[in-house]
Scaffold this motif. Structure first.
Motif, PDB file in Angstrom:
ATOM      1  N   ASN A 171      62.316  59.380  68.231  1.00 41.28           N
ATOM      2  CA  ASN A 171      62.809  60.005  67.013  1.00 41.28           C
ATOM      3  C   ASN A 171      61.807  61.059  66.554  1.00 41.28           C
TER       4      ASN A 171
ATOM      5  N   GLU B  91      60.269  64.671  64.963  1.00 43.85           N
ATOM      6  CA  GLU B  91      60.550  65.375  63.703  1.00 43.85           C
ATOM      7  C   GLU B  91      61.740  66.314  63.863  1.00 43.85           C
TER       8      GLU B  91
ATOM      9  N   SER C  61      57.316  67.795  67.563  1.00 51.36           N
ATOM     10  CA  SER C  61      56.570  66.908  66.678  1.00 51.36           C
ATOM     11  C   SER C  61      55.285  67.632  66.314  1.00 51.36           C
ATOM     12  N   ASN C  62      55.005  67.733  65.033  1.00 58.89           N
ATOM     13  CA  ASN C  62      53.854  68.501  64.534  1.00 58.89           C
ATOM     14  C   ASN C  62      53.892  69.932  65.047  1.00 58.89           C
TER      15      ASN C  62
END
Length: 166
Positions: free
Chosen positions: A66, A68, A147-148
């Motif tokens: 899951n 971002e 992500s990030n």
């Protein structure tokens, strides 16, 4: 003699002070904060700059479930359905047996959006499972998950529906 008596009296006083200090640290008032020392005015120092947390490093071998930002087929769901409709080859064996149904294919999208590790989770068989895998392996690259702010590997599952009535 008076000097030695005075010395022992001072020594005893320091002993009592030390014992009182250790009792205060372990007695009923031990959890109370110490009284602040008298305030001394000193020039105010410039406040420290706020700490900005560094982005955690992402292990390139990690597979996110899951992230971002989820991956997306280029063009969205409508383009994905168009790809399937254009590329599907209904297996002859399934047509003869009037087999239809839904095949769930699980795969990993790498950080470049390409399919790796594809396998069928469930399906009716009769060639439909193999056709669904073929479609997944031949898909064009997706917009990768993030992500990030960094592209990451992500696990995906897509349903591919087959209808013998078509």
């Amino acid at each position: 003699m008076t000097h030695s008596l005075r010395f022992f009296s001072l020594l005893g006083l320091f002993g009592l002070l030390g014992a009182g200090q250790s009792r205060a640290q372990s007695g009923p008032y031990a959890s109370m904060p110490a009284r602040p020392a008298a305030a001394v005015s000193t020039p105010a120092a410039a406040p420290a700059p706020p700490m900005v947390p560094a982005a955690p490093t992402i292990n390139p071998d990690s597979v996110f479930i899951n992230p971002e930002v989820r991956p997306q087929f280029v063009g969205g769901d409508k383009a994905f359905k168009a790809y399937l409709a254009k590329s599907i080859r209904y297996p002859q064996q399934a047509l003869q047996r009037h087999v239809s149904g839904r095949v769930l294919v699980n795969f990993v999208l790498n950080a470049q959006g390409r399919v790796t590790d594809a396998h069928v989770i469930s399906g009716p068989g009769s060639g439909l499972n193999d056709e669904a895998l073929r479609l997944v392996w031949l898909m064009p690259p997706w917009e990768p998950a993030r992500s990030n702010g960094q592209p990451v590997r992500v696990a995906c599952t897509v349903p591919i529906a087959f209808s013998a009535d078509r």
